[in-house]
Design an enzyme around this catalytic site. Sequence first.
Site, PDB file in Angstrom:
ATOM      1  N   HIS A  63       0.819  -1.213   0.000  1.00 24.03           N
ATOM      2  CA  HIS A  63       0.000   0.000   0.000  1.00 24.03           C
ATOM      3  C   HIS A  63       0.855   1.266   0.000  1.00 24.03           C
ATOM      4  CE1 HIS A  63      -3.275  -2.698   0.745  1.00 24.03           C
ATOM      5  NE2 HIS A  63      -2.803  -3.053   1.922  1.00 24.03           N
ATOM      6  N   HIS A 225      -7.608  -4.598  -0.895  1.00 25.19           N
ATOM      7  CA  HIS A 225      -7.052  -5.939  -1.088  1.00 25.19           C
ATOM      8  C   HIS A 225      -7.877  -6.742  -2.081  1.00 25.19           C
ATOM      9  CE1 HIS A 225      -6.194  -4.720   3.172  1.00 25.19           C
ATOM     10  NE2 HIS A 225      -4.968  -4.957   2.745  1.00 25.19           N
TER      11      HIS A 225
END
Length: 337
Positions: A63, A225
Amino acid sequence: MPMNLTQKLINDGNAAVDEMLAGILAAHPEHLWRPDNAPRAVVARHGPRTGKVALVIGGGSGHEPTFLGYVGRGLADAAAIGNVFASPPPQPAVDAAMAASGGAGVLFMYGNYAGDVMNFDMAAELLEMEGIEARTVLTTDDIASAPRDQRQKRRGVAGNVFIFKAAGAAADMMMPLDEVERIARHANDRTFTMGVALSSCSLPQTRRPSFDLPDGEMEIGMGIHGEPGVRRGPLRSANDVADEIMDAILAEMKAPAGDRVAMLVNSLGATPLMELYILNARIAERLKAAGLVVHKTLVGPYCTSLDMAGASITIMHLDDELQRMIDHPCDCAMFRS
């Protein structure tokens, strides 16, 4: 190489996280250091100090610049780093907290995911055994992930940037743990995010799409995700996508005309700045039409999902206190204000 494998500039997919950390530490020694025997903890060079609440953030890799890019003076004091899209185990969180502790307690902050909750809770228990008070504030800004009356079930996504920023400012101002925790919760309560995915991402270990999203389709509300969103359908224009997301955010935020906001137009990894600024133009129009005053705008890759194409929109509903926190200076490896 089989045609269905994505191309990545890596060496060994299983070593990607540790090699990334080595590169980040080499690039930003003025901001970050790593304690001995703590390979998955990074600490702010100039943030922690005696009498200061230690703000420790963390979560899975993939991320970037979340989480380690927000470690620095005025924001997070340390971060625990997990494998790609996986929670760090308890020990890196303990390592990060021990290195950052200034004797005023530790506040853990991270997105609301089951693995992170379990492991950071274990870390908090281990710290308590060492005589260090540890508390937790979960981020829950993803409005697509659960209904408003079940906000405690929502995921934490790109709104982390503003929420961590507010808590980090409070800690940097040497506020006590009760106040830092209160401001962190207040910031979370007034931060709203929703995203759209245009393509899948692929993990370095597999180099294969992690979910199926056919060409020409998009998914509104998909998580960082690949968690399911709220609607899948044909790809629409930037203005249409911005309108759908802003309709949802404005309806939930219920901010009266004249109020101030901070906004983030975030790339999920593969979406370029050109497209983000096209979205931003429409979002600015919508906020102006709602009578809201934009105090701060961030545009760029602030909370990504590897190489996923797509974007998210975050709006923080400011008040005087939150504006002060958002405006407080910080100096991190990948974010300064």
